[in-house]
Design an enzyme around this catalytic site. Structure first.
Site, short mmCIF file in Angstrom:
data_model
loop_
_atom_site.label_atom_id
_atom_site.label_comp_id
_atom_site.label_asym_id
_atom_site.label_seq_id
_atom_site.Cartn_x
_atom_site.Cartn_y
_atom_site.Cartn_z
N LYS A 178 0.85 -1.20 0.00
CA LYS A 178 0.00 0.00 0.00
C LYS A 178 0.88 1.25 0.00
O LYS A 178 1.52 1.58 0.99
CB LYS A 178 -0.93 0.05 1.21
N GLU B 264 9.90 1.07 10.53
CA GLU B 264 10.96 2.07 10.31
C GLU B 264 10.29 3.41 10.50
O GLU B 264 9.48 3.83 9.67
CB GLU B 264 11.53 1.89 8.90
N CYS C 144 13.58 10.52 7.35
CA CYS C 144 13.44 10.08 8.74
C CYS C 144 14.76 10.25 9.48
O CYS C 144 14.77 10.42 10.69
CB CYS C 144 12.96 8.64 8.79
N GLU D 68 9.82 15.45 15.66
CA GLU D 68 10.22 15.37 14.26
C GLU D 68 9.42 16.39 13.45
O GLU D 68 8.20 16.33 13.39
CB GLU D 68 9.94 13.96 13.74
P1 NAP Z 1 1.89 8.19 8.22
O1 NAP Z 1 0.47 8.52 8.49
O2 NAP Z 1 2.66 7.43 9.23
O3 NAP Z 1 1.88 7.43 6.81
C1 NAP Z 1 2.71 6.38 6.41
C2 NAP Z 1 1.89 5.28 5.74
O4 NAP Z 1 1.01 4.66 6.69
C3 NAP Z 1 0.98 5.77 4.63
O5 NAP Z 1 0.92 4.80 3.61
C4 NAP Z 1 -0.35 5.91 5.36
O6 NAP Z 1 -1.47 5.97 4.54
C5 NAP Z 1 -0.32 4.69 6.22
N1 NAP Z 1 -1.25 4.74 7.36
C6 NAP Z 1 -1.73 5.83 8.01
N2 NAP Z 1 -2.54 5.44 9.02
C7 NAP Z 1 -2.58 4.10 9.01
C8 NAP Z 1 -3.23 3.11 9.81
N3 NAP Z 1 -4.03 3.44 10.84
N4 NAP Z 1 -3.05 1.81 9.52
C9 NAP Z 1 -2.25 1.46 8.50
N5 NAP Z 1 -1.62 2.33 7.71
C10 NAP Z 1 -1.75 3.64 7.96
O7 NAP Z 1 2.70 9.49 7.88
P2 NAP Z 1 2.12 10.89 7.32
O8 NAP Z 1 0.85 11.23 8.04
O9 NAP Z 1 2.10 10.83 5.87
O10 NAP Z 1 3.26 11.89 7.81
C11 NAP Z 1 3.21 12.39 9.13
C12 NAP Z 1 4.58 12.40 9.76
O11 NAP Z 1 5.14 11.10 9.76
C13 NAP Z 1 5.61 13.22 9.03
O12 NAP Z 1 5.52 14.57 9.32
C14 NAP Z 1 6.88 12.62 9.54
O13 NAP Z 1 7.19 13.14 10.80
C15 NAP Z 1 6.54 11.15 9.67
N6 NAP Z 1 7.00 10.36 8.51
C16 NAP Z 1 8.07 9.57 8.66
C17 NAP Z 1 8.54 8.85 7.59
C18 NAP Z 1 9.73 7.96 7.70
O14 NAP Z 1 10.38 7.71 6.71
N7 NAP Z 1 10.02 7.44 8.86
C19 NAP Z 1 7.93 8.95 6.34
C20 NAP Z 1 6.80 9.76 6.22
C21 NAP Z 1 6.34 10.46 7.31
P3 NAP Z 1 -1.99 7.42 4.06
O15 NAP Z 1 -1.38 7.57 2.76
O16 NAP Z 1 -3.44 7.39 4.04
O17 NAP Z 1 -1.50 8.42 5.08
#
Ligand code: NAP
Ligand code: MG
Length: 502
Positions: free
Chosen positions: A199, A274, A308, A405
């Site tokens: 996904k 991760e 990250c 972060e």
């Molecule tokens: P996120 O919500 O953690 O999204 C990452 C992935 O998880 C996306 O594919 C997301 O789908 C999915 N997801 C979200 N909620 C879920 C759930 N309840 N069950 C299963 N999968 C789920 O990250 P974001 O909201 O895009 O970004 C928010 C913050 O996360 C950023 O500001 C940053 O701090 C952090 N982040 C970290 C990394 C990293 O590499 N470690 C990468 C991105 C973001 P959707 O597409 O619907 O959100």
């Protein structure tokens, strides 16, 4: 069939792809989402619609998991000669190379990153990762073990271990390196013989869909890789909760990582995570500042700070603090910020309006608590999601901008007097993903590296990645490792076989 050209992007190599109706890849076929719904993916440089993709839901996840389950239990993949799996993966890597331009353009348009960066880094690293893991497919080994079972004296046994694929894996990836994250996830899973439901992030589904077309072209058996675009709550969550999924591999926020651990508990599926970081980047007074200053700038500003492992807390020895801060601020002010597609752009927009307001909100909170911007500090322009590269000073360890972060081009620069002062501060966050150390004294660097509670320590460099180098987090930065042999093992189960032979 006549191909439509996306009117907004007629000059691109991907205009046909953008205009195409995107569906889900399930069991080797392109299918509509069961609801028939779609959602738009946007160009973050303009906020305008790039393309529409299928909005996958629980029913689609059920179909995709059933396909992956069937392909794992009954299909040829798991039983195929490992060298054949390796060849298919190598073929996919060749196809990625052959389509570098299209993939780089999609990545730049969908995520906002500079096209030149996508061409030079994201796409070749994705191919390299698949080739590295293609090599592992033929090198998955167990061992033999001599037994001395005390309650069967005199008996002889032949005992050995097998490494077997873990089964059906759900892989949920973020938007910061959409193609590369897909490759990091697919590589070890495919090498091990697992089947997959992937996904992609809602913000950046396009390169994964293009990759899925290449997976089809390479000739992977049906159901080995299934791709379901959709939202976290409606597609990600049912994948995590699914009882026929044996493992979830997730990259994203620590917040969602915690939800995943809870949701995976139903069938106790394996979980690797991760997650986020707030990585310290340390410059000692004997560092070569000619490399350390640009190194510190690139540690935070690469990929617009949306890494990250971004070096988001810059610790500088007191005596060189002003010089380093000036130098990093100068680097920041020279960065050409613009649409990723413009030649010469060095930093594109943030990925979404949500990220823009999140990053600006963090800067505001820093200012309210007394932090000052030496350079940057606000949104750039009115259109698109651009933020100025920002260096903050006058912060303290309690501020949100130092602890949380930000995931944007914002670094907090903090002076330190001694190592006794530095080490507790450097380790004082809930994260432990990476750290940087800049010094000419290499013995000193290694002793300091040992003090860092981080999964990766870079010495006189930053953001160096290699498919062979394990990457992952201490503390709340995650469970398990990506890349390297470690990642492969995390897609296998170990079976002990014990036979009495005398
Ligand atoms: P996120 O919500 O953690 O999204 C990452 C992935 O998880 C996306 O594919 C997301 O789908 C999915 N997801 C979200 N909620 C879920 C759930 N309840 N069950 C299963 N999968 C789920 O990250 P974001 O909201 O895009 O970004 C928010 C913050 O996360 C950023 O500001 C940053 O701090 C952090 N982040 C970290 C990394 C990293 O590499 N470690 C990468 C991105 C973001 P959707 O597409 O619907 O959100
Ligand atoms: Mg997008």
């Amino acid at each position: 069939m006549a191909t439509a050209i996306s009117p907004r992007y007629p000059e691109t190599a991907v205009s046909d792809f953008l205009a195409r109706k995107h569906r889900l890849l399930i069991n080797g076929r392109w299918v509509e989402s069961s609801s028939g719904k779609t959602f738009a993916t946007l160009d973050p440089a303009t906020g305008e619609v790039l393309s529409h993709v299928a909005d996958g839901n629980k029913e689609d996840i059920d179909r995709a998991v059933a396909a992956a389950r069937n392909a794992f239990d009954k299909g040829p993949w798991r039983r195929m000669a490992p060298s054949e799996r390796g060849k298919l993966m190598w073929k996919l890597a060749d196809l990625i190379d052959a389509h570098t331009e299209e993939l780089a353009q999609l990545e730049s348009l969908d995520n906002g990153k500079p096209l030149a960066v996508a061409r030079a880094a994201d796409v070749p690293l994705a191919a390299d990762n698949l080739r590295y893991f293609a090599g592992w497919a033929t090198k998955i080994e167990g061992n033999t073990i001599s037994l001395s079972v005390p309650y069967t004296p005199g008996a002889r046994y032949h005992a050995y271990t097998l490494r077997e694929p873990i089964g059906v894996v759900g892989q949920i990836i973020p938007w910061n390196f959409p193609l590369l994250m897909a490759a990091w996830k697919l590589g070890p899973a495919l090498a091990a013989g697992c089947t997959i439901v992937l996904k992609p992030a809602e913000q950046t589904p396009l390169s994964a869909l293009f990759l899925a077309e290449l997976i089809q072209e390479a000739g992977f058996p049906d159901g080995v890789v299934n791709v379901v675009t959709g939202f976290g709550e409606t597609a990600g969550a049912p994948l995590v909760a699914h009882n026929d999924v044996d493992k979830i591999a997730f990259t994203g926020s620590t917040e969602v990582g915690k939800l995943i651990v809870q949701a995976a508990a139903g069938n106790l599926k394996k979980v690797t995570l991760e997650l986020g970081g707030k990585s310290p980047n340390v410059i000692l007074k004997d560092a070569d500042l000619e490399t350390a200053i640009p190194g510190a700038a690139s540690a935070i500003f690469f990929n617009h700070g949306q890494c990250c492992c971004a070096g988001s807390r810059l610790y500088v020895e007191q005596s060189i603090f002003d010089k380093v801060v000036d130098g990093v601020a100068q680097q920041a002010s020279k960065i050409k910020v613009g649409p990723g597609f413009d030649p010469g752009t060095q930093m594109g927009p943030l990925v979404s309006e949500e990220q823009l307001s999140r990053v600006c909100g963090y800067m505001e909170s820093g200012f309210n608590e007394g932090a000052k911007a030496v350079v940057g500090g606000k949104r750039k322009g009115e259109k698109g999601y651009f933020v100025e590269p920002t260096v903050l000073v006058d912060t303290n360890e309690k501020m949100k901008v130092v602890q949380e972060e930000i995931f944007g081009p914002v670094v907090t620069a903090i002076p330190f007097k001694s190592e006794e002062d530095l080490i507790p501060k450097a380790n004082d966050t809930v994260y432990g993903l990476a750290a940087g150390i800049w010094t000419r004294d290499i013995n000193h660097a290694h002793s300091l590296a040992a003090e860092m509670r981080a999964g990766t320590v870079w010495i006189n460099c930053y953001n160096i990645f290699d498919a062979a180098l394990p990457f992952g987090g201490y503390k709340q930065s995650g469970w398990g490792r990506e890349m390297g042999h470690d990642a492969l093992e995390l897609y296998t189960e170990k079976k002990a076989v014990c036979a009495r032979i005398g």
